[in-house]
Design a protein around this motif. Structure first.
Motif, PDB file in Angstrom:
ATOM      1  N   ILE A 155      40.202  42.569  41.139  1.00  0.00           N
ATOM      2  CA  ILE A 155      39.933  41.874  42.392  1.00  0.00           C
ATOM      3  C   ILE A 155      39.012  40.681  42.166  1.00  0.00           C
ATOM      4  CG2 ILE A 155      38.943  42.108  44.689  1.00  0.00           C
ATOM      5  CD1 ILE A 155      39.787  44.963  44.698  1.00  0.00           C
ATOM      6  N   LEU A 156      38.038  40.838  41.271  1.00  0.00           N
ATOM      7  CA  LEU A 156      37.138  39.727  40.975  1.00  0.00           C
ATOM      8  C   LEU A 156      37.929  38.570  40.385  1.00  0.00           C
ATOM      9  CD1 LEU A 156      34.250  38.648  40.797  1.00  0.00           C
ATOM     10  CD2 LEU A 156      34.064  39.700  38.545  1.00  0.00           C
ATOM     11  N   ALA A 157      38.820  38.901  39.470  1.00  0.00           N
ATOM     12  CA  ALA A 157      39.633  37.861  38.840  1.00  0.00           C
ATOM     13  C   ALA A 157      40.475  37.138  39.877  1.00  0.00           C
ATOM     14  CB  ALA A 157      40.528  38.477  37.768  1.00  0.00           C
ATOM     15  N   ARG A 158      41.000  37.917  40.808  1.00  0.00           N
ATOM     16  CA  ARG A 158      41.828  37.298  41.841  1.00  0.00           C
ATOM     17  C   ARG A 158      40.992  36.369  42.706  1.00  0.00           C
ATOM     18  NH1 ARG A 158      43.155  41.042  46.591  1.00  0.00           N
ATOM     19  NH2 ARG A 158      41.116  40.260  47.175  1.00  0.00           N
ATOM     20  N   ASP A 159      39.801  36.846  43.093  1.00  0.00           N
ATOM     21  CA  ASP A 159      38.943  36.024  43.942  1.00  0.00           C
ATOM     22  C   ASP A 159      38.513  34.738  43.249  1.00  0.00           C
ATOM     23  OD1 ASP A 159      37.139  38.706  45.651  1.00  0.00           O
ATOM     24  OD2 ASP A 159      39.061  37.717  46.035  1.00  0.00           O
ATOM     25  N   PHE A 190      40.963  45.174  34.715  1.00  0.00           N
ATOM     26  CA  PHE A 190      40.925  46.611  34.959  1.00  0.00           C
ATOM     27  C   PHE A 190      40.910  46.922  36.438  1.00  0.00           C
ATOM     28  CE2 PHE A 190      36.593  46.817  36.404  1.00  0.00           C
ATOM     29  CZ  PHE A 190      35.875  45.913  35.644  1.00  0.00           C
ATOM     30  N   ALA A 191      41.343  48.141  36.756  1.00  0.00           N
ATOM     31  CA  ALA A 191      41.264  48.638  38.123  1.00  0.00           C
ATOM     32  C   ALA A 191      40.749  50.068  38.058  1.00  0.00           C
ATOM     33  CB  ALA A 191      42.636  48.594  38.788  1.00  0.00           C
ATOM     34  N   PHE A 192      39.448  50.220  38.162  1.00  0.00           N
ATOM     35  CA  PHE A 192      38.883  51.556  38.203  1.00  0.00           C
ATOM     36  C   PHE A 192      39.198  52.169  39.553  1.00  0.00           C
ATOM     37  CE2 PHE A 192      37.213  51.331  34.221  1.00  0.00           C
ATOM     38  CZ  PHE A 192      36.211  50.416  34.012  1.00  0.00           C
ATOM     39  N   PRO A 193      39.124  53.506  39.640  1.00  0.00           N
ATOM     40  CA  PRO A 193      39.441  54.139  40.919  1.00  0.00           C
ATOM     41  C   PRO A 193      38.513  53.745  42.053  1.00  0.00           C
ATOM     42  CG  PRO A 193      38.986  55.792  39.216  1.00  0.00           C
ATOM     43  CD  PRO A 193      38.926  54.473  38.560  1.00  0.00           C
ATOM     44  N   VAL A 194      37.335  53.277  41.722  1.00  0.00           N
ATOM     45  CA  VAL A 194      36.439  52.884  42.798  1.00  0.00           C
ATOM     46  C   VAL A 194      36.558  51.392  43.034  1.00  0.00           C
ATOM     47  CG1 VAL A 194      34.073  52.878  43.611  1.00  0.00           C
ATOM     48  CG2 VAL A 194      34.865  54.700  42.124  1.00  0.00           C
ATOM     49  N   GLY A 195      37.014  51.030  44.206  1.00  0.00           N
ATOM     50  CA  GLY A 195      37.327  49.639  44.514  1.00  0.00           C
ATOM     51  C   GLY A 195      36.195  48.671  44.308  1.00  0.00           C
ATOM     52  N   ALA A 196      34.983  49.106  44.669  1.00  0.00           N
ATOM     53  CA  ALA A 196      33.846  48.192  44.589  1.00  0.00           C
ATOM     54  C   ALA A 196      33.661  47.670  43.167  1.00  0.00           C
ATOM     55  CB  ALA A 196      32.573  48.896  45.047  1.00  0.00           C
ATOM     56  N   LEU A 197      33.962  48.492  42.193  1.00  0.00           N
ATOM     57  CA  LEU A 197      33.761  48.075  40.812  1.00  0.00           C
ATOM     58  C   LEU A 197      34.705  46.954  40.424  1.00  0.00           C
ATOM     59  CD1 LEU A 197      33.371  51.509  39.037  1.00  0.00           C
ATOM     60  CD2 LEU A 197      31.598  49.858  39.548  1.00  0.00           C
ATOM     61  N   ASN A 198      35.862  46.949  41.063  1.00  0.00           N
ATOM     62  CA  ASN A 198      36.842  45.962  40.647  1.00  0.00           C
ATOM     63  C   ASN A 198      36.606  44.608  41.277  1.00  0.00           C
ATOM     64  OD1 ASN A 198      38.030  48.144  39.363  1.00  0.00           O
ATOM     65  ND2 ASN A 198      39.253  48.645  41.162  1.00  0.00           N
ATOM     66  N   ALA A 199      35.746  44.581  42.262  1.00  0.00           N
ATOM     67  CA  ALA A 199      35.525  43.325  42.971  1.00  0.00           C
ATOM     68  C   ALA A 199      34.308  42.568  42.459  1.00  0.00           C
ATOM     69  CB  ALA A 199      35.355  43.613  44.459  1.00  0.00           C
ATOM     70  N   LYS A 200      33.461  43.253  41.705  1.00  0.00           N
ATOM     71  CA  LYS A 200      32.205  42.603  41.365  1.00  0.00           C
ATOM     72  C   LYS A 200      31.849  42.652  39.887  1.00  0.00           C
ATOM     73  CE  LYS A 200      30.386  40.582  44.695  1.00  0.00           C
ATOM     74  NZ  LYS A 200      30.059  39.181  44.507  1.00  0.00           N
ATOM     75  N   TYR A 201      32.628  43.379  39.091  1.00  0.00           N
ATOM     76  CA  TYR A 201      32.189  43.662  37.727  1.00  0.00           C
ATOM     77  C   TYR A 201      33.076  43.090  36.648  1.00  0.00           C
ATOM     78  CZ  TYR A 201      28.677  47.095  39.140  1.00  0.00           C
ATOM     79  OH  TYR A 201      27.576  47.719  39.660  1.00  0.00           O
ATOM     80  N   PHE A 202      32.436  42.818  35.502  1.00  0.00           N
ATOM     81  CA  PHE A 202      33.193  42.567  34.285  1.00  0.00           C
ATOM     82  C   PHE A 202      32.517  43.354  33.161  1.00  0.00           C
ATOM     83  CE2 PHE A 202      30.156  39.839  32.123  1.00  0.00           C
ATOM     84  CZ  PHE A 202      29.442  39.268  33.150  1.00  0.00           C
TER      85      PHE A 202
END
Lengths: 411, 246, 415
Positions: A155-159, A190-202
């Motif tokens: 999600i971060l990559a997309r944003d 990556f897409a971890f099961p917890v959404g928040a991680l995918n929006a803010k982390y690398f």
């Protein structure tokens, strides 16, 4: 309670199969539904715990003693000697797996502007034993040790409109309390099961992050999982003592339940589950009670006949009690078995809960796998039997008070 | 053509010379400005940055040319190879491990350099401020045994970071001994004080300066300069972007 | 036919207990179904509601260039004359309020807070009179009072307040840059703490009066956004177009909460996976309860059915009579069930289930205002109503058919 009564009860049950099956099925279905509900809840609880342990705090977290005090100021320089700690952890038998991690806030410099993101330095080889890294990697590959590479949340990559192959310059405060910047190439999403991680982390290799943040091979924390669930608190104490003895350093070693924020979340979730379970219970119980009562009322004539034959009051009540109990034992047993069966089945395929969990901040993944809890299942069994048996008492007492003549007329 | 040392770059950008010809206040500023100006310069230095965790020392070499061009290269271990380039309009950062130059602009300039009390913005000042401040000579005061003019500068536009500044300027040497930076409502934001000076080519230059960001707790940054060389020949390309990447 | 109906009716009233127990089972099952569906729907709606009530409002008017630069929170990309736009919206019956959002550093002083601190924050300056028209903070006040015009004051979200150890009466300083870039420091007193069900907001909210912010930041009446509230039933996209039309150019864009929300939540298409499962289980239990009771009721009366046959009533008429009776019971049950469902729904929608109270005694850092609210779902109630009748009737069909297949003496002998 005489043997005769028991035999009579059993005979009644088998003689009127249709009625017995009907009430038995009702009780069984209610029991099954409750068992499945509990399993679903247990699955969600297990899931949340698993996420906390894998991606946030581990089962036990080892940090610099002063880190929490200054956490607000991003004290990158308050580190732990991961290598030393890991060697010691190898000798402690309660420890299952461990990984070193360094989390740091950073700015991604993209086309002239800064975007905030969280970085995690991780040892990808060790992480493979700790979390389901391979399953979470949606595209590309994992970074290689020693290379300036990273994987980014999808999600971060997309944003940020980035893709695999793009290079990103990361700026951050270092352990030397200066600043540094490094360019990393995105090699996977990556897409971890917890959404928040995918929006803010690398995530990037920890050796490069250590270098980038001038940490001299130290890391921010070591997190670990224990072999037996529930032993975290005791093991944490043990680890802390051993570390103190071996290294003379006082580390902050804590079980995940002792880390502020996680425990509250678990409690909040549990309360929500209690409510859900209660609703199911209520409904299930009502069905059981209703069914049992109907059975009694339906047999008014029979009651009259028995009364005319000399069976009154207490004996009558006991008879119906026994009947209720036997039927419910069988019904509940089958129902519970069916519940177990479905749970095991769903436990393999999982249930997609993404929708239901939308508004909640519970760190629960989209997919939930119902988990069987033997204790709860046994509880449901006994509860259903007891409820059904008790439910016979009220109507049968009432019925037994009616004169035989009247009852016979009750057609 | 006005020349300045790296000192001026950092310091004077905090209290910009206003070159207008009329009132005494502005005249004083102008002369203070002139005092600190050289054609080219080279120096070594260090920042001692103190915060709640202790004191950190970063050493550097610096070069400057003209009003606007300067280059700092850090030599301390933690920052080795990092460079800050300032040109006419822009500020660039070079980090050895980054594969691109970082151009600081807009709100990014408000960040502090190396976690010190000096922001990148403080370093990019020094442009024509005539139109930006009203200067009033308030009076005279003795500071550290020196007779000083006390000037108050009030911003005329909203685009300068410090709406109000108060300066203590030595009557003889026109060195700025102390400067205070305020908000519109007189809230103290930053403080600068000259702790030690050196005479070069007949002019008094600050070689030890303390800057304190009053909005942070218990912090202070002291800048030292040494080995100051004036008007030495400097490569043309020293202040170019290409050079920065080396 | 009339005879059959009156027969059915008479049977219903004659065996009141049986009728009531059966209808009761139906009613209870349906009520639970409505209740759980309401809760689940309520939870789904809650997140959207939290967003609209406390963060995005229904829609927002922004300067054309603001959205792509929103992370920097620029003060200079603004709406120059928000008041005239708001009065235009007023004329069209649309509630709106203006706000200025800016970022800064929060400075805690040691006299109040015991320890000095410095953290990056986002401040929201609100129109103290109009903000409640659009946002729902009026129900969230935990301590203290709301802002008034000209207050050098702030209101904090309760989680933020707890995080920094803030209490009413403490003073904080916000250091920021005004419109243009100049430094500004604002000393503000904490006059209120709100406990907002939106955790994002609760964690970060700092609110101050817009006129005070205007002066400090030299906004000259400009605002960074105008937030709009539209009624729940409104077609958001159509309204956005309409409002955009009202603005006719002017360098302003109207955004619906949906387009802004992609930032806050990843709202997936409604798939109803897990919720479907829960509802299904409930429906199953309810259906089984209903069927069960119905079946027993019918089987109980096989003798009666035998008697009717022996008296010469045709199979078809008997079947119809029993089905009507079953439908009658179902109707009573459905009416009761939906009625109870309405009542329960009313309470759960208006007051919700507050499970925060359950662990108020526990020493948890965050005191969460954890309320699950229900939602009105008339579709579900309709389904429940007809399901009650349908299932009852359907279920009555089978034993009746079976009884009609038996020979009459067996019927009469049936036990």
């Amino acid at each position: 309670m005489t043997i005769k009564l028991v035999n009579t009860a059993l005979r009644n049950i088998s003689r009127n199969k249709r009625r017995s099956i009907l009430s038995g099925v009702a009780i069984g279905v209610a029991a099954m539904a409750i068992v499945m509900m509990f399993s679903l809840i247990a699955g969600m609880q297990a899931d949340m715990e698993s996420n906390l342990k894998s991606y946030y705090t581990g089962g036990i977290r080892i940090r610099n003693e002063n880190y929490e005090k200054y956490e607000r100021f991003n004290p990158v320089h308050l580190t732990v000697e991961a290598n030393t700690i890991e060697k010691i952890l190898d000798t402690i038998e309660e420890v299952d797996t461990y990984v070193p991690r360094t989390s740091f806030p950073s700015n991604l410099y993209i086309e002239g502007t800064n975007f905030g993101a969280m970085g995690v330095g991780a040892d990808f080889e060790k992480e493979a034993n700790f979390i389901d890294l391979a399953g979470s990697l949606k595209k590309g590959r994992l970074p290689e040790k020693g290379k300036n590479e990273m994987i980014m949340g999808a999600i971060l990559a997309r944003d940020l409109k980035l893709k695999i192959g793009d290079k990103v310059t990361v700026m951050s405060t270092t352990a030397a309390r200066g600043t540094n910047a490094i360019t990393l190439k995105i090699v996977g999403l990556f897409a971890f099961p917890v959404g928040a991680l995918n929006a803010k982390y690398f995530w990037a290799p920890i050796d490069r992050i250590s270098y980038f943040l001038r940490m001299n091979d130290a890391t921010q924390e070591v997190i670990l999982k224990v072999k037996e669930d529930g032993t975290e608190t005791a093991t944490a104490i043990k680890i802390k003592e051993i570390l103190k003895k071996e290294t003379s350093v006082n580390y902050d070693v804590r079980a995940f339940t002792d880390i502020s924020g996680t425990y509250e979340m678990i409690e909040m979730a549990n309360t929500a589950y209690m409510i859900m379970a209660f609703i199911f219970f209520l409904l299930g119980s009502t069905v059981i009670i209703n069914t049992t009562m109907m059975v009694i009322f339906e047999r008014m004539r029979e009651i009259g006949t028995l009364g005319a034959l000399g069976m009154h009051g207490k004996e009558l009540v006991r008879l119906f009690f026994l009947e209720g109990m036997f039927i419910s034992i069988i019904g509940t047993f089958i129902g519970v078995l069916a519940g177990i069966g479905f749970t095991i089945l769903l436990g393999k395929t999982g249930i997609d809960m993404t929708e239901a969990m939308q508004g909640m901040d519970f760190e629960i993944s989209g997919m939930v796998y119902p988990k069987l809890s033997i204790g709860k299942t046994v509880f449901v069994f006994f509860y259903s039997v007891i409820i059904a048996s008790l439910a016979t008492l009220l109507p049968s007492r009432k019925a037994s008070k009616i004169q035989p003549v009247e009852a016979l007329r009750y057609v | 053509m006005k020349n300045k040392t790296i000192t001026i770059l950092i310091l004077l950008s905090l209290f910009i010379p206003v070159t207008a010809f009329s009132i005494t206040g502005e005249e004083i500023i102008r002369r203070a400005d002139d005092m600190q100006v050289f054609e080219t310069s080279e120096a070594s230095g260090e920042f001692q940055i103190k915060d709640r965790f202790g004191v950190k020392v970063s050493t550097f070499n610096s070069w400057s040319r003209g009003t606007n061009e300067s280059l700092i290269e850090f030599t301390s271990r933690a920052e080795r190879g990092q460079k800050v380039l300032r040109t006419e309009d822009e500020l660039y950062l070079f980090y050895p491990d980054a594969e691109e130059l970082i151009r600081m602009q807009g709100s990014m300039l408000r960040q502090s350099m190396l976690g010190s009390d000096i922001s990148y913005e403080d370093m990019t000042g020094g442009k024509d401020r005539i139109s930006q401040y009203d200067v009033i000579l308030e009076g005279e005061e003795s500071f550290k045994g020196k007779d000083c003019y006390v000037l108050v500068m009030t911003a005329k536009v909203r685009t300068v970071p410090y709406p109000k500044e108060k300066l203590w300027i030595d009557k003889e040497t026109f060195l700025v001994w102390k400067a205070e930076y305020y908000t519109k409502s007189d809230r103290l934001l930053k403080e600068m004080e000259t702790l030690d000076t050196q005479i070069i080519n007949g002019r008094t230059i600050a070689v030890e300066t303390r800057i304190v960001d009053k909005m942070k707790t218990d912090t202070e940054t002291i800048m030292f300069l040494s080995d100051i060389k004036i008007n030495i020949p400097i490569h043309n390309s020293m202040f170019s972007l290409e050079e920065l990447s080396w | 036919m009339k005879f059959l109906i009156s027969l059915a009716f008479k049977n219903l009233t004659r065996y009141k207990r049986r009728t009531l127990i059966t209808a009761g089972a139906i009613a209870f099952g349906l009520m639970m179904y409505i209740f759980v569906d309401s809760l689940l729907l309520g939870i789904e709606i809650e997140s959207v509601r939290n967003l609209k009530w406390f963060e995005t409002a229904s829609a927002r008017i922004l300067n054309d260039d603001y959205w792509e630069n929103r992370f920097q929170r620029p003060l200079d990309i603004n709406i120059a004359d928000p008041d005239s736009i708001m009065s235009k919206l007023d004329d069209n019956g649309i509630s709106s309020t203006k706000r200025v959002e800016f970022s800064g550093d929060l400075i805690l002083n040691s006299t109040d807070f015991g320890e000095d601190g410095n953290m990056s924050v986002l401040v929201t300056a609100v129109d103290t009179e109009r903000d409640f028209d659009v946002f729902k903070f009026d129900t969230t006040l935990q301590e203290g009072r709301f802002l008034e015009a000209d207050d050098d004051a702030v209101i904090l979200g309760s989680w933020l307040a707890e995080d920094i150890g803030a209490e009413l009466g403490y003073w904080i300083t916000i250091v920021t840059r005004g419109n243009g870039g100049f430094y500004e420091a604002m000393d503000l007193e904490i006059v209120g703490i709100v406990n907002c069900p939106n955790p994002n907001v609760n964690r970060t909210l700092i609110m101050m009066p817009i006129d005070v912010a205007d002066e400090y930041l030299a906004m000259e009446g400009a605002a960074t956004e105008i937030s709009i509230k539209l009624p729940e039933s409104a077609d958001i996209d159509a309204e956005v177009i309409r409002i955009q039309g009202l603005l006719n150019g002017d360098g302003l864009t109207v955004m619906s909460w949906k387009s802004m929300a992609a930032d806050y939540l990843a709202i997936a298409e409604a798939k109803r996976g897990g919720t479907g499962m829960i509802l299904f289980l409930i429906f199953l239990i309810a259906a089984v309860g209903i069927s069960n009771t119905m079946l027993m009721a019918i089987f109980e009366r096989i003798r009666e059915l035998g008697m009717m046959r022996s008296l010469g009533m045709s199979d078809k008429k008997i079947r119809i009579a029993f089905m009507i009776e079953a439908a009658g019971i179902g109707l009573i049950g459905s009416i009761m069930g939906v009625f109870l469902g309405l009542i329960v729904n009313f309470f759960v929608v208006k007051y919700g289930i507050n499970y925060g109270d359950m662990y108020r005694d526990m020493d948890i850092g965050y005191r969460v205002q954890a309320i699950i609210r229900g939602a009105w779902n008339f579709k579900t109630m309709g389904i429940a109503f007809f399901a009650g009748i349908f299932i009852s009737t359907l279920v009555a069909f089978f034993p009746t058919k079976r009884a009609l297949k038996m020979d009459i003496p067996s019927c009469l002998r049936h036990q």
